[in-house]
Design a protein around this motif. Sequence first.
Motif, PDB file in Angstrom:
ATOM      1  N   UNK B 310     -24.535  -1.306 -29.234  1.00  0.00           N
ATOM      2  CA  UNK B 310     -25.095  -0.162 -29.951  1.00  0.00           C
ATOM      3  C   UNK B 310     -25.972   0.699 -29.069  1.00  0.00           C
ATOM      4  N   UNK B 311     -26.816   0.070 -28.275  1.00  0.00           N
ATOM      5  CA  UNK B 311     -27.747   0.894 -27.471  1.00  0.00           C
ATOM      6  C   UNK B 311     -27.057   1.507 -26.255  1.00  0.00           C
ATOM      7  N   UNK B 312     -26.102   0.786 -25.676  1.00  0.00           N
ATOM      8  CA  UNK B 312     -25.332   1.373 -24.563  1.00  0.00           C
ATOM      9  C   UNK B 312     -24.523   2.566 -25.078  1.00  0.00           C
ATOM     10  N   UNK B 313     -23.904   2.408 -26.250  1.00  0.00           N
ATOM     11  CA  UNK B 313     -23.138   3.513 -26.836  1.00  0.00           C
ATOM     12  C   UNK B 313     -24.014   4.748 -27.025  1.00  0.00           C
ATOM     13  N   UNK B 314     -25.232   4.526 -27.526  1.00  0.00           N
ATOM     14  CA  UNK B 314     -26.158   5.647 -27.731  1.00  0.00           C
ATOM     15  C   UNK B 314     -26.478   6.345 -26.398  1.00  0.00           C
ATOM     16  N   UNK B 315     -26.716   5.535 -25.374  1.00  0.00           N
ATOM     17  CA  UNK B 315     -27.018   6.111 -24.051  1.00  0.00           C
ATOM     18  C   UNK B 315     -25.835   6.920 -23.527  1.00  0.00           C
ATOM     19  N   UNK B 316     -24.649   6.390 -23.646  1.00  0.00           N
ATOM     20  CA  UNK B 316     -23.452   7.099 -23.179  1.00  0.00           C
ATOM     21  C   UNK B 316     -23.240   8.423 -23.915  1.00  0.00           C
ATOM     22  N   UNK B 317     -23.522   8.419 -25.200  1.00  0.00           N
ATOM     23  CA  UNK B 317     -23.392   9.671 -25.958  1.00  0.00           C
ATOM     24  C   UNK B 317     -24.316  10.728 -25.380  1.00  0.00           C
ATOM     25  N   UNK B 318     -25.552  10.335 -25.100  1.00  0.00           N
ATOM     26  CA  UNK B 318     -26.508  11.271 -24.470  1.00  0.00           C
ATOM     27  C   UNK B 318     -25.961  11.793 -23.154  1.00  0.00           C
ATOM     28  N   UNK B 319     -25.260  10.930 -22.437  1.00  0.00           N
ATOM     29  CA  UNK B 319     -24.730  11.303 -21.117  1.00  0.00           C
ATOM     30  C   UNK B 319     -23.414  12.064 -21.194  1.00  0.00           C
ATOM     31  N   UNK B 320     -22.903  12.232 -22.419  1.00  0.00           N
ATOM     32  CA  UNK B 320     -21.715  13.056 -22.598  1.00  0.00           C
ATOM     33  C   UNK B 320     -20.392  12.321 -22.652  1.00  0.00           C
ATOM     34  N   UNK B 321     -20.407  10.998 -22.607  1.00  0.00           N
ATOM     35  CA  UNK B 321     -19.141  10.255 -22.656  1.00  0.00           C
ATOM     36  C   UNK B 321     -18.376  10.592 -23.929  1.00  0.00           C
ATOM     37  N   UNK B 322     -17.051  10.655 -23.824  1.00  0.00           N
ATOM     38  CA  UNK B 322     -16.245  10.887 -25.031  1.00  0.00           C
ATOM     39  C   UNK B 322     -14.875  10.238 -24.901  1.00  0.00           C
ATOM     40  N   UNK B 323     -14.246  10.029 -26.049  1.00  0.00           N
ATOM     41  CA  UNK B 323     -12.892   9.459 -26.128  1.00  0.00           C
ATOM     42  C   UNK B 323     -12.815   8.057 -25.538  1.00  0.00           C
ATOM     43  N   UNK B 324     -13.905   7.346 -25.585  1.00  0.00           N
ATOM     44  CA  UNK B 324     -13.918   5.987 -25.028  1.00  0.00           C
ATOM     45  C   UNK B 324     -14.505   4.984 -26.021  1.00  0.00           C
ATOM     46  N   UNK B 325     -14.249   3.732 -25.726  1.00  0.00           N
ATOM     47  CA  UNK B 325     -14.891   2.632 -26.438  1.00  0.00           C
ATOM     48  C   UNK B 325     -15.790   1.901 -25.449  1.00  0.00           C
ATOM     49  N   UNK B 326     -16.902   1.355 -25.921  1.00  0.00           N
ATOM     50  CA  UNK B 326     -17.753   0.522 -25.079  1.00  0.00           C
ATOM     51  C   UNK B 326     -17.058  -0.841 -24.934  1.00  0.00           C
ATOM     52  N   UNK B 327     -16.740  -1.207 -23.724  1.00  0.00           N
ATOM     53  CA  UNK B 327     -16.036  -2.469 -23.492  1.00  0.00           C
ATOM     54  C   UNK B 327     -16.951  -3.467 -22.793  1.00  0.00           C
TER      55      UNK B 327
END
Lengths: 389, 389
Positions: B310-327
């Motif tokens: 959950x927290x890594x996903x939130x960080x990635x969203x801030x960084x602009x990641x898209x169309x991915x899943x946290x693996x």
Amino acid sequence: MKGAKESMKHIAIGQAGGPTAVINATLAAFVRALYKDHSLTFIRNGFEGLAKEKFLQASDNVIDNILAHEKVPGASLGAGRYTLSEEQISQSVQVLQDLQIDTLVFIGGNGTMEAMDKIKDEAIRQHYQLQLLGLPKTVDNDLAGTDHSPGFGSAARYVAQVTRDMGRDLLAMNNFEQVRIIETMGRNAGWLARASGFLKEYENDGPHFIALPEKPLRPEILFHHIKKATRDYGVALIVVSEGVCLDKGSQIERERVNGHSVLGGISKEIENKVNEHMNVMVRAELLGMNQRSCSASVSATDYTEAIQVGSVGARWLREGATDVMVSLQRSENTAYESVFTPVSLKTIVQSGERKLPAKFLNDQAAYNEWLSPLIGYDLSSYPPPLQRR
Amino acid sequence: MKGAKESMKHIAIGQAGGPTAVINATLAAFVRALYKDHSLTFIRNGFEGLAKEKFLQASDNVIDNILAHEKVPGASLGAGRYTLSEEQISQSVQVLQDLQIDTLVFIGGNGTMEAMDKIKDEAIRQHYQLQLLGLPKTVDNDLAGTDHSPGFGSAARYVAQVTRDMGRDLLAMNNFEQVRIIETMGRNAGWLARASGFLKEYENDGPHFIALPEKPLRPEILFHHIKKATRDYGVALIVVSEGVCLDKGSQIERERVNGHSVLGGISKEIENKVNEHMNVMVRAELLGMNQRSCSASVSATDYTEAIQVGSVGARWLREGATDVMVSLQRSENTAYESVFTPVSLKTIVQSGERKLPAKFLNDQAAYNEWLSPLIGYDLSSYPPPLQRR
């Protein structure tokens, strides 16, 4: 006189009936208290082992193994349901006499105490002086003469926990599945089924209805509760005890073994009935053998009392007690404390199955107050579910 | 550019598929990381809520409630199986656009990532710039592109514990019941069924045979294992995954909802088959919804990783990641450590269901080594059962 009582005994001990998560704690405590100065013979597989002379002599390895099983579910000596015939009872007493076993101890429930009482009568008939002691055990809590029995608290804790967890699971799935029918153990008594309501804090959490074996379940009542809960909360979590009779039907037997009825399957009957009459997705959930064996849900009180029953029994044997079961009563102190008193096997047999009393049939709060110390649970840990739109 | 990426987002988040014991931990961690500086909309009941606009705006109460659910099983927003039609996908993207929701996040498994990938394609078609992120969740561990998914470790721990406990229960009852067929979840993959062997230490303890969905179960093989185990140990504890095909039959569907097959019932089929061909007492034990919801069996690793996802996903969203899943991947350090890497939704969809790999199909020890850190269990706690006479 005192010296005579404390001479070395030759004690045979067995476990009978269904296993529990703490029956091995009772056995270990009993053995620990006696193995150094008394002779011990272990009976395998309950009364079958007595009838068929499946005995195991105490060796260092066997004692070590039994003590090591203190926290392990199941029954380390083997248990199981087995009804002795009159002939087997007569033979068994003869065998005990031949082996110079002067003390017989069984850990068990109603059927066990009944068998012990018969053995006692037979020993008197054969003029054999046999000291007899029963140690209580049942997850169903239907054993008479005691406030509760070891094994029940852990089973109740398991049922309470999984009902709460499963209620949250069902709420999350309400667009897919609306009704879940949880079936608990309990035979003809509603103690365990009623425990499913122990952790309910919010109206929308389940159980929304508990069907107890003490009264027949009318389908209209069942449908009424399902309709009301699905309307108000989107789901209906129904708990049903294995001993419930649906309408005018009889109890559902899973099978019949050695003349014993093994209950099970009422949740599936109810699932079918709901499918016939209502347009909802319904699933039967039989809680199964986890109820009596789940090591992750052992109640600390239950475990402690299982130990105490074993060591109190050992002390009473030294003191010469016979023809009794170790019974648990509540002390009159404000704080919960169990007191151990002897109850005669005859009284237990005459009392029959102990049903859920009237004061608990419809009063969950009163029942919770009674159950609370046995289950040892912190009630305050789930927040309310988010409101439905 | 960095400033643009970190401007306030309007994020919609939902939970989909079956609940787990830790999916609320992922949601809570995600919300905690973002609610103070981004706008949040919560989607009720998974993709059905997206299609039917069942949205919940973030208020203090709602945020507090979601954070309070961190350790509660189920899915606090509601989840559930729901397949979006093409028309609903098109409408949903339109609705997101109308509400100016620029970021869509779902916590889910295979079906969820597939739906997210379709929504992504539709957003491109509508020229709507939508940031999409998937957070993994499944008890079946059949989600591709990740070493394992949050939810699985706790379910595996539950299955391992109850199999061990139930094995001791069965051994104690062997004069009454000799064969028990435990049915696990897992859909078409054997991950969870294989976990039933994790705590086996002694030959006489179960499981004596595990049937995996990766290969059809021939009745002769089943009977062979039952005969061998009952001969050598007095009991046979058989574990079967819900996805197993018996002989040339197909998988057993409990029901079919919205075109989705819900598996369940193979243990009962096997019980019937054993009753037809063998003279033993056999009982099917369907482990049921406890597998995905048991709060008493949560794995510490699984819970921690659910939070991290959950927290890594939130960080990635801030960084602009898209169309991915946290693996989740394993670091190359000797000690277990999980590393989070992005995997494109397209890759996950193309990979399909992740079956149990060949190296684990017949090698319990290799599988146990892989599973050990996820389940976090002390192996050394049960003594061996007493030997049979």
